[in-house]
Write an enzyme that holds these catalytic residues in place. Sequence first.
Site, PDB file in Angstrom:
ATOM      1  N   GLU A 147       2.873   1.745  -3.393  1.00 50.89           N
ATOM      2  CA  GLU A 147       2.130   2.042  -4.620  1.00 50.89           C
ATOM      3  C   GLU A 147       1.478   3.424  -4.603  1.00 50.89           C
ATOM      4  OE1 GLU A 147      -1.195  -0.519  -5.603  1.00 50.89           O
ATOM      5  OE2 GLU A 147      -1.657  -0.807  -3.494  1.00 50.89           O
ATOM      6  N   LYS A 196       0.846  -1.201   0.000  1.00 52.10           N
ATOM      7  CA  LYS A 196       0.000   0.000   0.000  1.00 52.10           C
ATOM      8  C   LYS A 196       0.874   1.240   0.000  1.00 52.10           C
ATOM      9  CE  LYS A 196      -2.830  -1.208  -0.959  1.00 52.10           C
ATOM     10  NZ  LYS A 196      -3.577  -2.327  -1.427  1.00 52.10           N
TER      11      LYS A 196
HETATM   12  C1  F6R Z   1      -2.797  -3.211  -5.077  1.00 51.97           C
HETATM   13  C2  F6R Z   1      -3.683  -3.812  -6.055  1.00 51.97           C
HETATM   14  C3  F6R Z   1      -3.133  -4.839  -6.969  1.00 51.97           C
HETATM   15  C4  F6R Z   1      -4.184  -5.919  -7.248  1.00 51.97           C
HETATM   16  C5  F6R Z   1      -3.654  -6.903  -8.294  1.00 51.97           C
HETATM   17  C6  F6R Z   1      -4.621  -8.033  -8.549  1.00 51.97           C
HETATM   18  O1  F6R Z   1      -3.483  -2.317  -4.256  1.00 51.97           O
HETATM   19  O2  F6R Z   1      -4.835  -3.464  -6.138  1.00 51.97           O
HETATM   20  O3  F6R Z   1      -1.967  -5.397  -6.466  1.00 51.97           O
HETATM   21  O4  F6R Z   1      -4.477  -6.580  -6.051  1.00 51.97           O
HETATM   22  O5  F6R Z   1      -3.422  -6.220  -9.488  1.00 51.97           O
HETATM   23  O6  F6R Z   1      -5.833  -7.576  -9.021  1.00 51.97           O
HETATM   24  P1  F6R Z   1      -7.149  -8.439  -8.899  1.00 51.97           P
HETATM   25  O7  F6R Z   1      -7.437  -8.639  -7.458  1.00 51.97           O
HETATM   26  O8  F6R Z   1      -8.185  -7.644  -9.603  1.00 51.97           O
HETATM   27  O9  F6R Z   1      -6.872  -9.754  -9.577  1.00 51.97           O
END
Ligand code: F6R
Length: 616
Positions: A496, A493
């Site tokens: 990023e 967190k």
């Molecule tokens: C960080 C974030 C990303 C997503 C990752 C997977 O805050 O949001 O690391 O967790 O890109 O995305 P999903 O969960 O949509 O597969």
Amino acid sequence: MCGIIGFTGKDQAQQILIEGLARMEYRGYDSAGVALEVAGADGESRLDVIRRVGKVSGLASELESYKESSTCGIGHTRWATHGRPSTANAHPHVSCDGRIAVVHNGIVENFAELREELTAAGHEFRSDTDTEVFAHLIEDAYTTEHDLMAAVRSACARVVGAYGLAVVCADEPGTIAVARKDSPIVIGRGERGSYVASDVIALIDATRDVVVLADDQFAKLTPDGIEYTDAGGNVIEPEVTHVDWDLDMAEKGGYPHFMLKEIHEQPRVVRDTLVGRMTAAGELDIDELGLSLEELNDIDRVYVIACGTSYHAGLVAKNLIEAWARIPTEVEAASEFRYRDPIITPTTLVVAVSQSGETADTLAAIRDARIKGAKVFGITNVVGSPVARESDGVIYTKANKEIAVASTKSFIGQVVSLTLLAMLLGQVKYRLTTKQCRLLFRELGDTAEQIQHIIDTQGPAIAEAAKVCKDAHSALFVGRGMGSAIAYEGALKLKEVSYLHAEAYAAGEMKHGPIALIEPGFPVIAVATKSPTYDKTVSNLMECRARGAAIIVVATEGDEDIKKIADHVIYVPRVRDAFSAITASVPLQLLGREVALLRGCDVDKPRNLAKSVTVE
Ligand code: F6R
């Protein structure tokens, strides 16, 4: 990745396209563009293409001086895959004669050979993108077919890869041709015309009844209606989905940033994710599992596959499944899992976790696991998403639309859902009694109020702690057991949203290398809530303190001793260790945001990122 919009109807397209793109900007925002169809002075139609590097607001300003009238157009907001962010690489891409324009989300895997073939046939490429091959393929097909839909179908048949595609052609005024394979497309019909987008959020002002286009389906949008066809050109009747959330739910609701709004929504997410999960008789109810109790009982290995924040939710799940069900559980980045040869048998359960439900690596891993015979269970936030459709069963996390690029509320929804799954596995394996499950369920529900309490009381402490990080060049997050899973998410967190380099380590690993980084003022952020490893974590912190680190600790309320070694303490209510990820991750989300604000970063749209990662 990337947002697509299209409108044809009775209104000016320009404004509709810009508003739609702005709502989908979370999907990518390194460049944006539109193609607008206009009637020339000679009565012949032409396409005006306007593109710009940067966010949609830049494109909107540029369009303010565009005075032509157009009631049909397509638009795109890009997250670069092939080719750096530049005007030439921004969509729409056009054919050599400029009479066909294309916006695309996805990836053309065989673009190099198609480009070579098309170049040899005399086409001139003006960008480095894979998308541009679509414009030239359609142009070629149009010279023989003289029909846009037929030309799009024939171009799609040549392409290997994924696409959500919208195409306009100056020779067929008022028509938008749409195609889809492995990339989201929604279509709707409003009073004033026909709409296409890659996310329903762009359409809900116009209509609540949308068609989620399926793979290998096509649509022809005109001002008067929409015709759906299959790959053979046969007319089909697609299913219409009614969307029951409104735009307000997707807007900031008075908060300065979506990220903050979404953090504040987390108590609701916990409650909603638990609604209906325990019967009046006190039994856990997860009937969407798609697996019989017998099949569940046979499970002897679990893989949690996911990316990024969802992967960190998986780390929490590993702790819980192994503790409660005693099933060996591995957590793997989906991008690694799919290229290994993991040991999978018919009694392996693969749990795919994805907020968007469309992460390319997670989807590919699901497909691979199913081919190898595993049962696949999805945990996602998006109803009807590819992860939901391609899994044997699914739990929806009830976070509702998450707009900030950094995941917060969806993480909490994932952890709560995975906790339910771990409880169920514990129960079917006869390791947890019904009574224990009821108690756990009640305590899990209590975390909603506990999160609220943290949000209500810890703001000032978090703001003070953030000052320590503002001018740092790096930060370390540490914890043990569940605390280390939280540390990983806290570090992600922070880095990023604030662009401050941060790394997470299991606290016991510090002495094996990372402690060399510590110098006076170096921020060490520790999760040291009351748990069986609390004392050991405190010892590690003392070692850091002895070397001058600035220590920020997430600690349990009532722990006064921690103040002796910590420069800043952020308190969370006492919960059982199993639920500490739900509470202790909240102050770290808030900390990341505070540091980002102090460093002047765009909290909701950090650079280089996109909300949906639909490329591998
Ligand atoms: C960080 C974030 C990303 C997503 C990752 C997977 O805050 O949001 O690391 O967790 O890109 O995305 P999903 O969960 O949509 O597969």
